[in-house]
Structure formats: C-alpha cells, structure tokens
Write an enzyme that holds these catalytic residues in place. Structure first.
Site, PDB file in Angstrom:
ATOM      1  N   GLU A 108      24.326   6.892  -0.691  1.00 55.08           N
ATOM      2  CA  GLU A 108      24.550   8.257  -0.177  1.00 55.08           C
ATOM      3  C   GLU A 108      24.915   8.294   1.306  1.00 55.08           C
ATOM      4  OE1 GLU A 108      21.866  11.399  -1.729  1.00 55.08           O
ATOM      5  OE2 GLU A 108      20.930   9.777  -2.839  1.00 55.08           O
ATOM      6  N   HIS A 132      15.203 -13.776 -16.301  1.00 59.27           N
ATOM      7  CA  HIS A 132      15.312 -13.922 -17.752  1.00 59.27           C
ATOM      8  C   HIS A 132      16.654 -13.430 -18.281  1.00 59.27           C
ATOM      9  CE1 HIS A 132      11.059 -15.041 -18.109  1.00 59.27           C
ATOM     10  NE2 HIS A 132      10.913 -14.237 -17.060  1.00 59.27           N
ATOM     11  N   LYS A 156      27.389  19.026  -9.161  1.00 57.79           N
ATOM     12  CA  LYS A 156      26.398  20.087  -9.423  1.00 57.79           C
ATOM     13  C   LYS A 156      27.099  21.433  -9.605  1.00 57.79           C
ATOM     14  CE  LYS A 156      22.285  18.075  -7.239  1.00 57.79           C
ATOM     15  NZ  LYS A 156      21.268  18.146  -6.190  1.00 57.79           N
TER      16      LYS A 156
HETATM   17  C1  F6R Z   1      20.714  14.339  -1.439  1.00 56.92           C
HETATM   18  C2  F6R Z   1      19.895  13.530  -2.328  1.00 56.92           C
HETATM   19  C3  F6R Z   1      20.007  13.714  -3.802  1.00 56.92           C
HETATM   20  C4  F6R Z   1      19.080  14.849  -4.288  1.00 56.92           C
HETATM   21  C5  F6R Z   1      19.188  15.034  -5.809  1.00 56.92           C
HETATM   22  C6  F6R Z   1      18.186  16.051  -6.352  1.00 56.92           C
HETATM   23  O1  F6R Z   1      20.322  14.149  -0.101  1.00 56.92           O
HETATM   24  O2  F6R Z   1      19.154  12.704  -1.862  1.00 56.92           O
HETATM   25  O3  F6R Z   1      19.671  12.506  -4.428  1.00 56.92           O
HETATM   26  O4  F6R Z   1      17.770  14.562  -3.931  1.00 56.92           O
HETATM   27  O5  F6R Z   1      20.486  15.444  -6.140  1.00 56.92           O
HETATM   28  O6  F6R Z   1      18.216  17.240  -5.637  1.00 56.92           O
HETATM   29  P1  F6R Z   1      16.848  17.853  -5.111  1.00 56.92           P
HETATM   30  O7  F6R Z   1      16.219  16.808  -4.252  1.00 56.92           O
HETATM   31  O8  F6R Z   1      17.222  19.067  -4.333  1.00 56.92           O
HETATM   32  O9  F6R Z   1      16.041  18.163  -6.325  1.00 56.92           O
END
Ligand code: F6R
Length: 322
Positions: free
Chosen positions: A207, A223, A317
């Site tokens: 990220e 393994h 998303k």
């Molecule tokens: C972004 C990040 C992502 C979010 C993941 C879940 O900085 O680290 O891995 O953590 O998309 O979103 P949240 O944390 O808001 O539930």
C-alpha cells in the site's frame, strides 16, 4: 506518512483510555472472533498471536465461523466503519453472539447496536491507525474477564519503548530501503507471531510502496515452497529474501533456516536478516512492525511513489458500492 508511522506510540498512549466501562455478562466469553480487513483486521491478528491462551480467530471473509454462539465475544474492527465484509460479519454474528464490540472512527458500523463501542479519531489512512485500533483490544479482553492482568501498564511501557526507539528504527529502515528498490521482496518469518509481522510488512509494502511482496513462514514453507525457491532462475537477481527472526522460536527452526540458506546459496544472494530489539515479545513484535512500516515509506520515497493514496482499493470499493 512518515509522521503517521512515527505516531504509533503516541496513538497507543492516547488510546489507553478509549474503552468505556462495561457491564460484564454473567458468563465469561469462551472465544473471540475478530472481524476486520486490511489495516484494521491486522489488529485482531496481532491480538490472536499475543494472547495464545485464548481462542481468538481473525476472520477475514464475508462469511463467519458457524460455531459462534452466546459465549462468543465478537470484535468488529473497521477504521472507516464502511467495510462491507465487516458489516456483513456484523449482520451474521450480531444475533448469535453474547458480546458485540465495535471499534471504528465512524461510518455505518458506528450506528450499529453493541455492548461496547470504542470511538477512535478519524482522518488517518486505516493502516496508519494501528495504535488506535490495536490498543483497545487487550483492554476489552481484560474488561470481559478473558485476561486477568491489566494490560495498560504493559501498553504504556510498549509506547515508551517505541518512542525511545523510533529514530533508530527509522534510520535502520532508511539504510535498508535501498536494497528493496526494483526487487521482489520475499519475507520469511520463523514463528506464528512473526508470520503476522510479515503480513504487516507485505501490506505496508503493497500500500505505501505500491509493490508486490510475498510472505511465508518456517517451518511450513520447508515442506513445499523450498522446492520452488529460486525457480524460475531469471527472477533470482531481482528477488530479495528477508528473514524475520523471532528470538523465542524453536531452535529447530534456526537449524532449518541455516540448512535452507546453504541449499539456496548459489541461486539467491540478496538476503537481509532482521533481529528485533525489545524486552518482551510484544515490544519486539511492534519494533519489527515499525521497521517494516518505515521501510515501506523510504522505499516509496526512493522510487518516487506517493505512499498515501491507495487509489485501486478506493476505486474497487466504489465500483462494488454501485
Ligand atoms: C487503507 C488500508 C486498507 C483498509 C481496508 C479496510 O489504509 O489499510 O487495508 O484498512 O480496506 O478498510 P477499513 O480499515 O476502513 O475497514
């Protein structure tokens, strides 16, 4: 991002008093299911390995374990409060479990009913809020009688240790980051504890530095993966092996690593060994997490990448929400 990584110990201290008082259920919960994804979910993975005496499952799927029942304490951890997997976990688990705990900075999750809600500050990338997300978890275990010892003094010591160490960790990371440029990092840990740390390294490299990264754990990889290691040969020059060492691992794993390094010696020459500092396993684990976080930042800097935005995650998303 550098400031955010630096703030991990400050977050731990600030979060110490974030957990409201609770009414304990008549029967102590017998099991914990931690629901959360990505930067939020890692907090429940850390909890599971640091408290091995309690059955804690880190759930990272739309579905939930079918054995959840009235004696289950469910943790719903989502920084944004809008992660659909975690919201779906809530929908499935809320009517079944005895205790619902929500940890979020807002979103749809904050409006749900729960026995306990921990509100954390908004405005950070979720992966940069590990201190806020993790610190309440052992305190919740203590409040519900799952652990006897008050975790707050240990968490305070952890924060102080990280404050003292952070400049040195940052310098070490800056020195190591150059070796990651243009390489495929392959991170091997030698215990369950450090397997979670390796996961954190992978996610932060993904990220922040926007690079692919592979992880596995000794002894399991002895393994299977050991046979494929170094093939296809054309990738070897561009592979960087990182060994994360748990000083409390079995001596048999040290022996395994030594033999393994002999086997691959002619094929894979880029190797980094990480030996953590710290007085106990929690301090060492977080020391190593901070090191990986800083490496991902310096690698981004060296490769001209902005560590903050994660456009693909956000785009995905958005598309899913349509
Ligand atoms: C972004 C990040 C992502 C979010 C993941 C879940 O900085 O680290 O891995 O953590 O998309 O979103 P949240 O944390 O808001 O539930």
């Amino acid at each position: 991002m550098k400031e955010i990584i630096n703030s991990l110990p400050d977050q731990i201290l600030r979060a110490l008093n974030s957990v409201p008082a609770v009414q304990r259920p008549t029967r102590r919960p017998g099991m914990v299911i931690g629901c959360g994804m990505g930067g939020s979910g890692i907090s429940t993975e850390i909890l599971a390995v640091l408290y091995p005496a309690i059955p804690i499952v880190a759930n990272k799927d739309y579905r939930v374990p079918v054995y959840a029942d009235r004696r289950t304490l469910a943790l719903f951890v989502s920084y944004s409060g809008n992660t659909e997997e975690t919201l779906n976990n809530y929908r499935l688990l809320a009517p079944k479990v005895g205790v619902r705990v929500i940890i979020t900075s807002g979103g749809a999750l904050s409006a749900k009913t729960a026995e306990l809600k921990v509100k954390i500050p908004a405005g950070l990338p979720p992966r940069g809020a590990l201190g806020y997300l993790y610190t309440p978890l052992p305190i919740v275990l203590h409040r519900y009688g799952l652990i006897r010892k008050d975790p707050k003094p240990g968490l305070t010591n952890l924060a102080k240790f990280l404050m003292k160490s952070r400049n040195a960790i940052s310098r070490k990371a800056s020195a190591l980051a150059g070796r990651f440029v243009g390489k495929l990092p392959v991170i091997y840990s030698d215990s369950a504890l450090y397997s979670v740390v390796a996961n954190r390294w992978r996610c932060q490299l993904n990220e922040n530095a926007k690079t692919i990264c592979h992880t596995n754990v000794i002894p399991e990889m002895n393994h299977n993966e050991i046979v494929g290691l170094g093939r296809p040969k054309k990738f070897n020059r561009d592979t960087l092996l990182v060994f994360l060492h748990d000083p409390e691992t079995s001596p048999r794993n040290l022996r395994r690593e030594k033999i393994m390094k002999e086997i691959i010696r002619d094929d894979l020459k880029n190797i980094i060994d990480i030996d953590p500092a710290g007085r106990n396993c929690t301090e060492r684990m977080f020391w190593t997490i901070m090191l990986g976080d800083f490496i991902s930042f310096y690698l981004a800097k060296k490769t001209g990448v902005d560590p903050l935005p994660v456009k693909r995650i956000e785009y995905l998303k958005k598309r899913l929400a349509q």
